[in-house]
Design a protein around this motif. Structure first.
Motif, PDB file in Angstrom:
ATOM      1  N   ALA A   1       0.843  -1.195   0.000  1.00  0.00           N
ATOM      2  CA  ALA A   1       0.000   0.000   0.000  1.00  0.00           C
ATOM      3  C   ALA A   1       0.882   1.250   0.000  1.00  0.00           C
ATOM      4  O   ALA A   1       0.604   2.225  -0.706  1.00  0.00           O
ATOM      5  N   ALA A   2       1.968   1.219   0.778  1.00  0.00           N
ATOM      6  CA  ALA A   2       2.892   2.354   0.812  1.00  0.00           C
ATOM      7  C   ALA A   2       3.474   2.585  -0.576  1.00  0.00           C
ATOM      8  O   ALA A   2       3.600   3.729  -1.037  1.00  0.00           O
ATOM      9  N   ILE A   3       3.797   1.505  -1.243  1.00  0.00           N
ATOM     10  CA  ILE A   3       4.392   1.621  -2.573  1.00  0.00           C
ATOM     11  C   ILE A   3       3.381   2.162  -3.572  1.00  0.00           C
ATOM     12  O   ILE A   3       3.707   3.009  -4.413  1.00  0.00           O
ATOM     13  N   ALA A   4       2.131   1.718  -3.462  1.00  0.00           N
ATOM     14  CA  ALA A   4       1.084   2.241  -4.359  1.00  0.00           C
ATOM     15  C   ALA A   4       0.988   3.759  -4.191  1.00  0.00           C
ATOM     16  O   ALA A   4       0.861   4.506  -5.157  1.00  0.00           O
ATOM     17  N   ARG A   5       1.075   4.210  -2.948  1.00  0.00           N
ATOM     18  CA  ARG A   5       1.015   5.639  -2.671  1.00  0.00           C
ATOM     19  C   ARG A   5       2.202   6.368  -3.282  1.00  0.00           C
ATOM     20  O   ARG A   5       2.072   7.485  -3.789  1.00  0.00           O
ATOM     21  N   LEU A   6       3.372   5.724  -3.229  1.00  0.00           N
ATOM     22  CA  LEU A   6       4.571   6.347  -3.780  1.00  0.00           C
ATOM     23  C   LEU A   6       4.512   6.435  -5.300  1.00  0.00           C
ATOM     24  O   LEU A   6       5.031   7.388  -5.901  1.00  0.00           O
ATOM     25  N   TYR A   7       3.892   5.458  -5.935  1.00  0.00           N
ATOM     26  CA  TYR A   7       3.656   5.537  -7.381  1.00  0.00           C
ATOM     27  C   TYR A   7       2.822   6.778  -7.686  1.00  0.00           C
ATOM     28  O   TYR A   7       3.105   7.551  -8.595  1.00  0.00           O
ATOM     29  N   ALA A   8       1.766   6.925  -6.903  1.00  0.00           N
ATOM     30  CA  ALA A   8       0.839   8.030  -7.153  1.00  0.00           C
ATOM     31  C   ALA A   8       1.540   9.380  -6.941  1.00  0.00           C
ATOM     32  O   ALA A   8       1.362  10.317  -7.719  1.00  0.00           O
ATOM     33  N   PHE A   9       2.358   9.455  -5.899  1.00  0.00           N
ATOM     34  CA  PHE A   9       3.050  10.709  -5.597  1.00  0.00           C
ATOM     35  C   PHE A   9       4.064  11.048  -6.693  1.00  0.00           C
ATOM     36  O   PHE A   9       4.243  12.206  -7.063  1.00  0.00           O
ATOM     37  N   THR A  10       4.715  10.022  -7.212  1.00  0.00           N
ATOM     38  CA  THR A  10       5.668  10.242  -8.302  1.00  0.00           C
ATOM     39  C   THR A  10       4.957  10.859  -9.501  1.00  0.00           C
ATOM     40  O   THR A  10       5.424  11.836 -10.100  1.00  0.00           O
ATOM     41  N   ALA A  11       3.794  10.284  -9.828  1.00  0.00           N
ATOM     42  CA  ALA A  11       3.022  10.823 -10.949  1.00  0.00           C
ATOM     43  C   ALA A  11       2.604  12.263 -10.665  1.00  0.00           C
ATOM     44  O   ALA A  11       2.610  13.114 -11.550  1.00  0.00           O
ATOM     45  N   ALA A  12       2.267  12.528  -9.398  1.00  0.00           N
ATOM     46  CA  ALA A  12       1.828  13.869  -9.022  1.00  0.00           C
ATOM     47  C   ALA A  12       2.955  14.885  -9.214  1.00  0.00           C
ATOM     48  O   ALA A  12       2.727  15.990  -9.708  1.00  0.00           O
ATOM     49  N   ILE A  13       4.169  14.503  -8.844  1.00  0.00           N
ATOM     50  CA  ILE A  13       5.288  15.430  -9.022  1.00  0.00           C
ATOM     51  C   ILE A  13       5.505  15.689 -10.504  1.00  0.00           C
ATOM     52  O   ILE A  13       5.699  16.822 -10.939  1.00  0.00           O
ATOM     53  N   GLN A  14       5.449  14.618 -11.285  1.00  0.00           N
ATOM     54  CA  GLN A  14       5.667  14.756 -12.720  1.00  0.00           C
ATOM     55  C   GLN A  14       4.692  15.734 -13.348  1.00  0.00           C
ATOM     56  O   GLN A  14       5.050  16.509 -14.216  1.00  0.00           O
ATOM     57  N   LYS A  15       3.441  15.633 -12.905  1.00  0.00           N
ATOM     58  CA  LYS A  15       2.406  16.462 -13.542  1.00  0.00           C
ATOM     59  C   LYS A  15       2.306  17.851 -12.926  1.00  0.00           C
ATOM     60  O   LYS A  15       1.671  18.723 -13.484  1.00  0.00           O
ATOM     61  N   SER A  16       2.916  18.008 -11.775  1.00  0.00           N
ATOM     62  CA  SER A  16       2.725  19.253 -11.026  1.00  0.00           C
ATOM     63  C   SER A  16       3.278  20.467 -11.765  1.00  0.00           C
ATOM     64  O   SER A  16       4.278  20.391 -12.476  1.00  0.00           O
TER      65      SER A  16
END
Length: 850
Positions: free
Chosen positions: A719-734
């Motif tokens: 679950a922690a890793i799933a969250r980190l995937y999402a955060f990575t995408a968020a930084i990319q798109k930010s």
RNA sequence: GCCGGUGUGGCGGAAUGGUAGACGCAGGGGAUUCAAAAUCCCCCGAGGCAGCCCCUCGUGCGAGUUCGAGUCUCGCCACCGGCACCA
């Protein structure tokens, strides 16, 4: 454009950690300690992807705890005694010692590149004389404390090879090499008195809050406390010095249904009768065939022999019943004799049907008084049943009430005693094998069994042995065996049995706290580091290893080798799942399956093909096995993708307690993700950004810190890793500004660092982190960013989601009701009527029942 | 045989009794490119309706509790771990 290159990054940071002695466990004031331990491996020679998963989980915990201000102890060693080394020696010559130490070197060589934060200075193998010598010292102390004794016990005996076999060497009741039918034979063996602590080991389970409930339950059932009645049956005619037979039963309430008295083939009376009854001797010999496992005994065909003896029924007016010897009665449990009450025990029923013995119901179901035919009537003990003409006056009662009443009734009349018994048997530690810790005693004709003197320890295994003949080489060693008695000095004989390897693994966790001490433990170090705060290993050890370790901890306290507080040595336990891999098979000309290596199979659209175009059958999620050609080698993965990818993948796809399937595409995806993170750090964009975007990214970052932290603390790595995937995408798109993006990226690396420590160090360095990330503090989530002011509530109509409304977080229930009733979907469903019921769970859901 | 566990899309899986399918893989479509690799974007349980906003079904099988069940209860089925000498 530069690239993510784990082959350069990983060794660089490993060197940096080594140089800084980052993972050396230290006792310092002012910091809490944390001891994380993974079950140590058997040195098979290759590390397995399952090891990678096990040690990665431990490493995540270890690195996280270090970052949160703990002195961490995270050691590694080898469970190095045992049969495979002897088997290797038998198969290809060589010596178990050489084989084992070569394997250890190889495995360490393979483990180091994975970058685990282990204090390697504490490493040992259980076959090191420094370790097993201390184990011998423990044995002597246990002996003195009355925790060790000798008695007879049955072993698997191969009558052709004239040797004792392990259970796994008995295949379908036959010896694995000779093919001869195995017999159960008695031998004098050494035992630990674990049964003395049965009640204590059972009761203490309750305090193990951070153990999986299933493991506690398994141990509870294994120890198996029962209350029953012990009483005796008088023989109609005394024989061979016996005038009565003592039995133990957990169902004394079914005494009226007794149709025979059963003796174990190993019961003393059976043995006495055998001497002058050749037919019985023959029958018993037949019953002794086959292996010793409980499974083999339970599944074996029921065999019986009528001794011709009868016993008087303890209840007046009841007829005498015959005495039989029966193969399913265990000498180890109760008294080795039972009375058979076939209506309420399936084994007894099968036995009686086979040998034409009577079957008499003692109670029936309330709603169905039909007598038992071929299925015994065994309702739960909490269910009320109807008693038939019961001697203690029972009519309608539960089984439990009946047992208690009957025991009281029998005790009041002096007919028997209520006793508590345990299923748990004493722990037999003798092994008739070479590659184990020698039992440090000497057998002297004059003095009997004499403990070795402690200054003679370690009693080392001799090196000059051969394995060309079956059996224990120590037993036929020309000089090692013959010694002088430590007590009287006369010629005597050394004990040639070695210890069960479970002994080795029952205290290694304590030894890690002071691996070089000249006593088994150092009390200061043990007091500081014990207990193991988090223990991680396979569920297959749920009973034996963990129970034996719990016993050993108590024994070591009694003998002054551990502090009282270490009674339960493992505060928290986590049992992780296996790593599996698909099997690719085709059918050969002989109709048998042919297994193909993953690298020979090309996957297209979920189907697999060989180079020549043949389609292969895919069996998913199979246990990795050399014979099935579906083992993936961690070394290949490290070479292709790097250690961080391997570590990330084994944690990412499944919850850690479950099995995870290794797939090449999954590893590929993990690798791509790590490369993406690396690029965020190495090639930052220089966008100007907007305050709104900054705010949004910071909010996301703090939520991620919060969720990942909780995930790691609760073993929710996937679950922690799933969250980190999402955060990575968020930084990319930010669209946030450069400074905020840099902070977000650095934090992302930090949050990933327990899983992918090398990449994380690199990201840390690239984004302006100071010093080693492995030494830095864990990021803290700012509470201010975690609160949301609105919430979206789903609206259900009759339990099905039909709509949703977004409302202020703290809107009153009444207001929510009003809004919900005004919702279009609700208005439509009500069609002008009133709802039957309206349920509002604040912050969660609205349900309208129409 | 006995004890313990698991079962959710094509696959791994997510989900304090409260929107089933987060995240990832595979697949499809597109952008970029001379082309490819790499990268980026979109779609993705089944069926219906033909379209986006709607309906039905759906968490191994069968019952039950509940306003509401993947989650709780009972009964099955399949698979996995352990059964005391594999480690």
């Amino acid at each position: 454009m530069t690239r993510y290159t784990p082959a350069e990054i990983e060794p660089k940071w490993q060197e940096a950690w080594d140089k800084a002695e980052t993972f050396r466990a230290r006792r310092t004031e002012g910091k809490p300690k944390y001891y994380v331990l993974e079950m140590f491996p058997y040195p098979s020679g290759r590390i397995h992807i399952g090891h990678v998963r096990n040690y990665t989980m431990g490493d995540v915990i270890a690195r996280y705890k270090k970052a949160t201000g703990h002195n961490v102890l995270h050691p590694m060693g080898f469970d190095a005694f045992g049969m495979p080394a002897e088997n290797a020696a038998m198969k290809s010559g060589g010596h178990p010692k050489t084989w084992t130490y070569d394997n250890i070197d190889e495995m360490v060589r393979q483990m180091k590149p994975l970058g685990f934060g282990i204090d390697w200075s504490r490493m040992f193998a259980t076959c090191d004389p420094e370790y097993y010598g201390q184990q011998q010292a423990l044995f002597l102390d246990f002996l003195e404390a009355g925790l060790v004794y000798r008695k007879n016990a049955v072993v698997n005996w191969d009558p052709v090879d004239m040797t004792v076999l392990a259970n796994e060497q008995v295949i379908d009741g036959k010896g694995w090499r000779s093919g001869a039918e195995v017999e159960r034979r008695e031998l004098t063996q050494w035992f630990f008195k674990i049964s003395d602590m049965a009640g204590e080991l059972l009761d203490a389970l309750e305090g193990l809050d951070d153990w999986p409930a299933k493991v506690r339950l398994m141990q509870e059932n294994w120890i198996g406390r029962s209350r029953g009645l012990q009483f005796s049956w008088d023989l109609t005619e005394p024989t061979h010095g016996f005038d009565k037979i003592e039995v133990y039963t957990t169902r004394p309430d079914t005494l009226l249904g007794a149709s025979f008295l059963g003796l174990s083939p190993d019961h003393p009376l059976t043995k006495a009768l055998e001497t002058d009854n050749p037919d019985l001797a023959k029958a018993v010999a037949q019953m002794r065939k086959g292996g010793t496992t409980e499974e083999a005994l339970e599944k074996a065909e029921k065999l019986g022999f009528d001794t011709g003896l009868t016993v008087k029924h303890p209840l007046e007016g009841q007829p005498d019943i015959p005495v039989w010897v029966a193969n399913f009665i265990l000498m180890d449990y109760g008294t080795g004799a039972i009375f058979g009450s076939p209506a309420h025990d399936q084994r007894d029923l099968d036995f009686c049907r086979k040998y034409g013995l009577p079957v008499k119901d003692t109670f029936v179901a309330l709603d169905d008084p039909a007598p038992v035919t071929d299925t015994a009537f065994i309702p739960p003990k909490t269910e009320k049943v109807k008693w038939l003409d019961h001697f203690a006056g029972l009519d309608v009662a539960t089984g439990q009430e009946a047992v208690d009443t009957t025991i009281d009734w029998m005790e009041a009349r002096g007919l028997g005693t209520g006793v508590e018994k345990f299923r748990l048997r004493d722990w037999g530690l003798s092994r008739q094998r070479y590659w184990g810790c020698p039992i440090p005693v000497v057998h002297c004709d004059a003095c009997g069994v004499v403990p070795e003197r402690k200054d003679n320890l370690p009693i080392r295994l001799p090196d000059d042995v051969s394995f060309d003949v079956p059996g224990n080489p120590l037993d036929r060693h020309p000089t090692w065996r013959d010694v002088d008695c430590p007590k009287c000095g006369k010629p005597a004989r050394r004990e040639t049995d070695t210890m069960d390897t479970f002994v080795d693994s029952s205290w290694y966790f304590a030894r890690f706290t002071a691996p070089h001490a000249v006593t088994p433990t150092d009390m200061d170090d043990a007091a500081y580091w014990m207990n193991v705060d988090q223990y991680i290993g396979g569920i297959e050890h749920a009973i034996l290893h963990l129970l034996y370790s719990r016993f050993f901890a108590r024994g070591m306290i009694r003998t002054g080798h551990l502090p009282e507080s270490a009674k339960e040595p493992f505060d928290a336990l986590f049992t992780q799942g296996m790593v599996t891999h698909a099997i690719y098979q085709t059918t050969g000309d002989d109709g048998r399956p042919v297994y193909h290596y993953p690298e020979d199979v090309e996957l297209r659209d979920g189907k697999g093909f060989l180079k020549d175009g043949t389609e292969v059958q895919i069996v998913p999620s199979a246990k990795m096995s050399k014979s099935k050609n579906n083992v993936v080698d961690p070394m290949d993965i490290i070479e292709t993708y790097g250690a961080d990818t391997a570590r990330w993948f084994v944690l990412s796809d499944s919850p850690p307690e479950r099995d995870v399937e290794w797939t090449a595409s999954g590893a590929e995806a993990a690798n791509k993700h790590l490369a993406r993170v690396w690029r965020l750090a190495a090639e930052p964009s220089d966008e100007a950004g907007s305050p709104e975007a900054d705010e949004a990214l910071l909010r996301d970052m703090h939520k991620t810190i919060d969720e990942v932290t909780k995930g790691i603390e609760s073993f929710g790595f996937n679950a922690a890793i799933a969250r980190l995937y999402a955060f990575t995408a968020a930084i990319q798109k930010s669209k946030a500004g450069a400074e905020t993006r840099r902070l977000a990226t650095r934090t992302l690396g930090q949050l990933m660092s327990p899983m992918t420590p090398h990449l994380a160090e690199e990201v840390w360095a690239l984004t302006g982190g100071e010093g080693l990330l492995a030494e830095a503090d864990w990021p803290k989530a700012d509470e201010a960013y975690l609160v949301e002011d609105t919430v979206t509530l789903p609206i259900q109509i009759n339990g099905k989601r039909r709509s949703e409304i977004t409302v202020a977080k703290d809107l009153s229930k009444e207001e929510v009701e009003k809004l919900a009733l005004a919702d279009d979907a609700v208005v439509k469903a009500l069609a002008g009527g009133q709802p039957k019921k309206l349920i509002v769970v604040p912050g969660r859901i609205v349900n309208v029942v129409v």
